[in-house]
Design a protein around this motif. Sequence first.
Motif, PDB file in Angstrom:
ATOM      1  N   GLY A  36       0.874  -1.207   0.125  1.00  0.00           N
ATOM      2  CA  GLY A  36       0.061  -0.105  -0.023  1.00  0.00           C
ATOM      3  C   GLY A  36       0.977   1.235  -0.013  1.00  0.00           C
ATOM      4  N   GLU A  37       2.121   1.024  -0.108  1.00  0.00           N
ATOM      5  CA  GLU A  37       2.949   2.382   0.119  1.00  0.00           C
ATOM      6  C   GLU A  37       3.821   2.630  -1.101  1.00  0.00           C
ATOM      7  N   VAL A  38       3.977   3.533  -1.576  1.00  0.00           N
ATOM      8  CA  VAL A  38       4.912   3.951  -2.709  1.00  0.00           C
ATOM      9  C   VAL A  38       6.249   4.440  -2.039  1.00  0.00           C
ATOM     10  N   VAL A  39       7.247   3.746  -2.519  1.00  0.00           N
ATOM     11  CA  VAL A  39       8.554   4.517  -2.015  1.00  0.00           C
ATOM     12  C   VAL A  39       9.334   4.857  -3.514  1.00  0.00           C
ATOM     13  N   ALA A  40       9.925   5.879  -3.366  1.00  0.00           N
ATOM     14  CA  ALA A  40      10.695   6.382  -4.592  1.00  0.00           C
ATOM     15  C   ALA A  40      12.208   6.387  -4.089  1.00  0.00           C
ATOM     16  N   LEU A 186       8.250   0.133  -5.136  1.00  0.00           N
ATOM     17  CA  LEU A 186       9.465   0.788  -5.052  1.00  0.00           C
ATOM     18  C   LEU A 186      10.142   1.150  -6.386  1.00  0.00           C
ATOM     19  N   MET A 187       9.983   2.412  -6.647  1.00  0.00           N
ATOM     20  CA  MET A 187      10.290   2.913  -7.835  1.00  0.00           C
ATOM     21  C   MET A 187      11.830   3.599  -7.898  1.00  0.00           C
ATOM     22  N   ASP A 200       4.777   8.036  -1.315  1.00  0.00           N
ATOM     23  CA  ASP A 200       4.588   8.383  -0.074  1.00  0.00           C
ATOM     24  C   ASP A 200       5.961   8.745   0.493  1.00  0.00           C
ATOM     25  N   THR A 201       6.885   7.812   0.212  1.00  0.00           N
ATOM     26  CA  THR A 201       8.204   8.227   0.909  1.00  0.00           C
ATOM     27  C   THR A 201       9.382   8.531  -0.376  1.00  0.00           C
ATOM     28  N   ALA A 222      -1.633  10.533  -2.874  1.00  0.00           N
ATOM     29  CA  ALA A 222      -1.476  10.723  -4.191  1.00  0.00           C
ATOM     30  C   ALA A 222      -2.461  11.447  -4.897  1.00  0.00           C
ATOM     31  N   MET A 223      -3.708  10.669  -4.837  1.00  0.00           N
ATOM     32  CA  MET A 223      -4.799  10.997  -5.706  1.00  0.00           C
ATOM     33  C   MET A 223      -5.112  12.652  -5.451  1.00  0.00           C
TER      34      MET A 223
END
Lengths: 264, 262
Positions: A36-40, A186-187, A200-201, A222-223
């Motif tokens: 559920g989390e997006v980490v860049a 993880l992007m 998110d992070t 994000a939305m």
Amino acid sequence: MTTAVHAPAHLEVRGLGHKFALQTILEAIDLDVTSGEVVALVGPSGCGKTTLLHLCAGLMPVRTGQIISSFNNPACMFQQPRLLPWKSTLDNIALGLKAAGTGRDERTRRARMLGLQTGLAHEDLGKFPHQLSGGMQSRVALARALAIMPDLLLLDEPFSALDIGLKAELYALLLHHLNTCSLGVLMITHDLMEAIRLSDTILVMAPSPGRIVHRFRIDLPAMQRDDAFVYKMTAELLQDSAVRTSFRLAPIKSELLTRQELPC
Amino acid sequence: MILLRSGLKSFLIYLWSGWGAIASLMLFLAVWEWAGLYYGELILPNPRITFQTLAGLIAEGSAWQELTITARRALIGFGAALAVGSTLGLVAGLSMTALMMSRPIVTVLIGTPPIAWLVLALLWFGNGDGTPIFTVFVACMPIVFVGAMLGARTLDGQLGDVATAYRLPPLMRFTDIVLPHVVSYLFPAWITALGISWKVVVMAELLASSDGVGAALAVSRSHLDTAATLAWITAVVGLLLAVEYLLLEPIKREIERWRVAV
């Protein structure tokens, strides 16, 4: 893919290091991704981002430190689409499904559905990759990653070669997908604005040796982020001295900045 | 079913495209006829006489008999070369050490003229089937080997990563990632090797055997029978053309549809 409701899946990287011959590529990397989390991961070219992602994807053996993952269905998108040239679009999308032993009819049905969802036309589904444009190939690669219904997505600047319009469209597709099924992402990116729009992070990396120098959290979902928010955050992040040194930008002298910006 | 129908359709289209080839063959026959008129029948019988002689040979049964013997020898040698060359080539392509060790040996094998092998084979195997089969094998093997080696050598590591990332089982990794790539190198090498096997077997028979097309050529030469010589040559070349253009080329097109597709 929301099997373990009680304990959300988790990717944990602790003290990860990597060397090519005598050159240290990564040093003491700690990071966490929860479903559920997006980490860049943001950083200049050559700071070991891709190596880090490949280690997380299990494409290279871990020598120093450890990676513990309770995700059981990760999918990867590479910098280039990396489609199999001898397979049609449909078969390319269904690659992961075929590997998982899904029957022909079922995987064709799902590949067709995902292909259409990612904006491919009906007649593109039977074509070979070399007959598709770069943007179309990226869509196929995205559909291939989503087809296996992953619980963790590892993205290595998959859309960096595309124009901004196409990029925005594919990211919107991705966000939509993230919203419907909660998966960990993880992007990698070298585009700060992209990171701020989606994640998110944000972990800022610096080169030689590759290490994380700054961690940054964005609490607004994000939305709900609009362009103004993204510009504001980008400007804020760019004033951080760790970020500036990482990207080899000259340090800000506050007087110089005001004097230069006044006439505009 | 749909695949079959589209395959049949592309085969028919392919056959239709053969008119150009037929036209150029006809031109060749015309030049032959003209040269035959110029030099006279004893030196160069014209195509009509040649084809009549060939028809005579076929009618009396000897043509098929000799062709079968020759084809059997060529195919055994060719088949052995395919099996050994493909396997060793793949292994060599996958290992750098094997590659470095095998390269000079392959160069020596390719560089040695088939006629030299033939003389050795005669000493080793005598007048039986062994001599032509061995010569064919030795002439074809290095070519298949190089094709397989290049195929394995040029495997795309990035696609290997895709296979790992999407957790392809070992068998699927081989059939879906390795094989399609290697075959695109291997198949042309096989076709080349088939042509060579067909030529070499006739040469080997001419010098070493008492039956087969090569032996028949030797007989017609000793009788100064130019028409029969040309008839045999026509039979051999015609058979090779038929196999290559009616069997192998359509297969190659089907396998490599992803390369040339419009």
